[in-house]
Design a protein around this motif. Structure first.
Motif, PDB file in Angstrom:
ATOM      1  N   ALA A  94     -37.137  44.160 157.879  1.00  0.00           N
ATOM      2  CA  ALA A  94     -37.925  44.143 156.647  1.00  0.00           C
ATOM      3  C   ALA A  94     -37.260  44.969 155.560  1.00  0.00           C
ATOM      4  N   THR A  95     -36.645  46.081 155.941  1.00  0.00           N
ATOM      5  CA  THR A  95     -35.965  46.922 154.958  1.00  0.00           C
ATOM      6  C   THR A  95     -34.727  46.223 154.417  1.00  0.00           C
ATOM      7  N   ILE A  96     -33.967  45.584 155.299  1.00  0.00           N
ATOM      8  CA  ILE A  96     -32.803  44.809 154.840  1.00  0.00           C
ATOM      9  C   ILE A  96     -33.259  43.754 153.833  1.00  0.00           C
ATOM     10  N   GLU A  97     -34.311  43.034 154.200  1.00  0.00           N
ATOM     11  CA  GLU A  97     -34.826  41.969 153.336  1.00  0.00           C
ATOM     12  C   GLU A  97     -35.322  42.540 152.002  1.00  0.00           C
ATOM     13  N   GLY A  98     -36.073  43.634 152.059  1.00  0.00           N
ATOM     14  CA  GLY A  98     -36.656  44.191 150.847  1.00  0.00           C
ATOM     15  C   GLY A  98     -35.634  44.833 149.927  1.00  0.00           C
ATOM     16  N   VAL A  99     -34.747  45.651 150.482  1.00  0.00           N
ATOM     17  CA  VAL A  99     -33.744  46.343 149.661  1.00  0.00           C
ATOM     18  C   VAL A  99     -32.763  45.338 149.066  1.00  0.00           C
ATOM     19  N   SER A 100     -32.498  44.255 149.774  1.00  0.00           N
ATOM     20  CA  SER A 100     -31.576  43.241 149.267  1.00  0.00           C
ATOM     21  C   SER A 100     -32.073  42.617 147.965  1.00  0.00           C
ATOM     22  N   ARG A 101     -33.372  42.678 147.736  1.00  0.00           N
ATOM     23  CA  ARG A 101     -33.939  42.082 146.528  1.00  0.00           C
ATOM     24  C   ARG A 101     -33.908  43.022 145.319  1.00  0.00           C
ATOM     25  N   ARG A 102     -33.520  44.270 145.528  1.00  0.00           N
ATOM     26  CA  ARG A 102     -33.482  45.214 144.408  1.00  0.00           C
ATOM     27  C   ARG A 102     -32.347  44.856 143.444  1.00  0.00           C
ATOM     28  N   ALA A 103     -32.630  44.921 142.154  1.00  0.00           N
ATOM     29  CA  ALA A 103     -31.624  44.583 141.149  1.00  0.00           C
ATOM     30  C   ALA A 103     -30.481  45.591 141.119  1.00  0.00           C
ATOM     31  N   ASP A 104     -30.743  46.829 141.569  1.00  0.00           N
ATOM     32  CA  ASP A 104     -29.702  47.857 141.536  1.00  0.00           C
ATOM     33  C   ASP A 104     -28.939  47.967 142.851  1.00  0.00           C
ATOM     34  N   VAL A 105     -29.060  46.963 143.701  1.00  0.00           N
ATOM     35  CA  VAL A 105     -28.374  46.949 144.999  1.00  0.00           C
ATOM     36  C   VAL A 105     -27.521  45.693 145.107  1.00  0.00           C
ATOM     37  N   ASP A 106     -26.290  45.867 145.588  1.00  0.00           N
ATOM     38  CA  ASP A 106     -25.404  44.750 145.892  1.00  0.00           C
ATOM     39  C   ASP A 106     -25.700  44.313 147.330  1.00  0.00           C
ATOM     40  N   ALA A 107     -26.472  43.247 147.475  1.00  0.00           N
ATOM     41  CA  ALA A 107     -26.920  42.813 148.795  1.00  0.00           C
ATOM     42  C   ALA A 107     -25.793  42.326 149.690  1.00  0.00           C
ATOM     43  N   SER A 108     -24.603  42.127 149.125  1.00  0.00           N
ATOM     44  CA  SER A 108     -23.463  41.698 149.937  1.00  0.00           C
ATOM     45  C   SER A 108     -22.717  42.880 150.540  1.00  0.00           C
ATOM     46  N   ARG A 109     -23.146  44.103 150.185  1.00  0.00           N
ATOM     47  CA  ARG A 109     -22.475  45.311 150.698  1.00  0.00           C
ATOM     48  C   ARG A 109     -23.536  46.326 151.108  1.00  0.00           C
ATOM     49  N   LEU A 110     -24.030  46.130 152.324  1.00  0.00           N
ATOM     50  CA  LEU A 110     -25.048  47.002 152.879  1.00  0.00           C
ATOM     51  C   LEU A 110     -24.534  47.657 154.151  1.00  0.00           C
ATOM     52  N   ALA A 111     -25.141  48.780 154.498  1.00  0.00           N
ATOM     53  CA  ALA A 111     -24.880  49.442 155.773  1.00  0.00           C
ATOM     54  C   ALA A 111     -26.211  49.917 156.333  1.00  0.00           C
ATOM     55  N   VAL A 112     -26.266  50.054 157.646  1.00  0.00           N
ATOM     56  CA  VAL A 112     -27.445  50.596 158.309  1.00  0.00           C
ATOM     57  C   VAL A 112     -27.008  51.833 159.089  1.00  0.00           C
ATOM     58  N   ALA A 113     -27.891  52.817 159.149  1.00  0.00           N
ATOM     59  CA  ALA A 113     -27.592  54.055 159.868  1.00  0.00           C
ATOM     60  C   ALA A 113     -28.830  54.482 160.639  1.00  0.00           C
ATOM     61  N   GLY A 114     -28.646  54.833 161.900  1.00  0.00           N
ATOM     62  CA  GLY A 114     -29.790  55.220 162.717  1.00  0.00           C
ATOM     63  C   GLY A 114     -29.463  56.378 163.628  1.00  0.00           C
ATOM     64  N   TRP A 115     -30.451  57.244 163.808  1.00  0.00           N
ATOM     65  CA  TRP A 115     -30.328  58.420 164.656  1.00  0.00           C
ATOM     66  C   TRP A 115     -31.244  58.239 165.858  1.00  0.00           C
ATOM     67  N   SER A 116     -30.684  58.310 167.059  1.00  0.00           N
ATOM     68  CA  SER A 116     -31.448  58.221 168.302  1.00  0.00           C
ATOM     69  C   SER A 116     -32.315  56.955 168.331  1.00  0.00           C
ATOM     70  N   HIS A 117     -33.629  57.091 168.211  1.00  0.00           N
ATOM     71  CA  HIS A 117     -34.532  55.943 168.228  1.00  0.00           C
ATOM     72  C   HIS A 117     -34.212  54.975 167.090  1.00  0.00           C
ATOM     73  N   GLY A 118     -33.764  55.503 165.948  1.00  0.00           N
ATOM     74  CA  GLY A 118     -33.374  54.642 164.833  1.00  0.00           C
ATOM     75  C   GLY A 118     -32.158  53.806 165.162  1.00  0.00           C
ATOM     76  N   GLY A 119     -31.194  54.393 165.885  1.00  0.00           N
ATOM     77  CA  GLY A 119     -30.032  53.635 166.327  1.00  0.00           C
ATOM     78  C   GLY A 119     -30.408  52.551 167.313  1.00  0.00           C
ATOM     79  N   TRP A 120     -31.319  52.878 168.239  1.00  0.00           N
ATOM     80  CA  TRP A 120     -31.825  51.885 169.191  1.00  0.00           C
ATOM     81  C   TRP A 120     -32.454  50.714 168.433  1.00  0.00           C
TER      82      TRP A 120
END
Length: 252
Positions: free
Chosen positions: A93-119
């Protein structure tokens, strides 16, 4: 059960957005906390992203659900509630939502997770999105992962409660996998088996074994976990360089 749009509508009011003070479409990294919830180290990573010319979005998975830190420590950290394959819906949902922001280049995204977030990121990248209700959302297949160019997995949970940890990813970006040498939740050999699987499915994986404990970059000591300022500095530097190598900083 939420659609991706409805889930993002719940998450967005609690998301913290960092970035240069402009409206240029810039690359963005999405940060997902561990089972203990938002902690003081995540803004340090967000600031490192901003220094690299990126935007950063810290996602709180608990406040939208009305959960306190104490509840999360008892229910999520124990594996009773919100396992990684359920929280994967937050990632999509975050990928989908942030990709729609006008100030974000949806073709250049990264994800980062710590412990449970990485899982949770690993589940989002590997699970079959087709079944209705996959990953706790009604329309997981709508999320386009092609814009994800990098993943930062910091001591991700890859223990026995993550039975899908060896499932190949359906989208394989560049990965920096951080394993803590003295992690009480996994052995180095187990983590390296997961990294080898990711390489075999086509991902470029850099593996860094940090000579510390689980949560070494979090400014607290809760044995067996211990904060290590020097390892934290190294982790922040590696994180920043991953982003810079993935998408060079934009100049004014």
């Amino acid at each position: 059960m939420d659609t991706l749009s409805a889930r993002w509508a719940r998450l967005e009011p609690f998301a913290q957005v960092f970035g240069p003070d402009d409206d240029r479409p810039r690359p963005a990294v999405l940060l997902f906390h561990g089972c203990g919830g938002l902690r003081d180290h995540l803004p340090l990573y967000a600031q490192a992203a901003v220094a690299a010319g990126w935007r950063a979005v810290i996602v709180d998975s608990y406040a939208p659900r009305g959960w306190s830190r104490m509840f999360a420590l008892g229910a999520v950290c124990s594996g009773i509630a919100l396992r990684g394959w359920e929280r994967a819906g937050d990632v999509l949902a975050t990928i989908e939502g942030v990709s729609r922001r006008a100030d974000v280049d949806a073709s250049r995204l990264a994800v980062a997770g710590w412990s449970h977030g990485g899982w949770s990121i690993m589940e989002a990248m590997s699970a079959d999105p087709a079944p209705r209700g996959a990953m706790g959302v009604l329309d997981a297949e709508r999320c386009d992962l092609s814009g994800i160019k990098a993943a930062y997995l910091c001591y991700p949970y890859v223990g026995i409660a993550a039975p899908n940890r060896m499932r190949p990813w359906r989208h394989c970006p560049r990965i920096l996998a951080v394993t803590a040498r003295r992690d009480h939740l996994t052995t180095v050999s187990n983590a390296e088996r997961v990294n080898a699987m990711l390489r075999s499915c086509g991902a470029e994986v850099e593996s860094w074994i940090a000579e510390g404990t689980h949560s070494f970059d979090e400014p607290m000591n809760a044995p067996p976990m211990r904060h290590d300022p020097e390892l934290t500095r190294q982790a922040l530097d590696r994180f920043r360089r991953l982003l810079e190598d993935t998408a060079p900083a934009l100049t004014a």
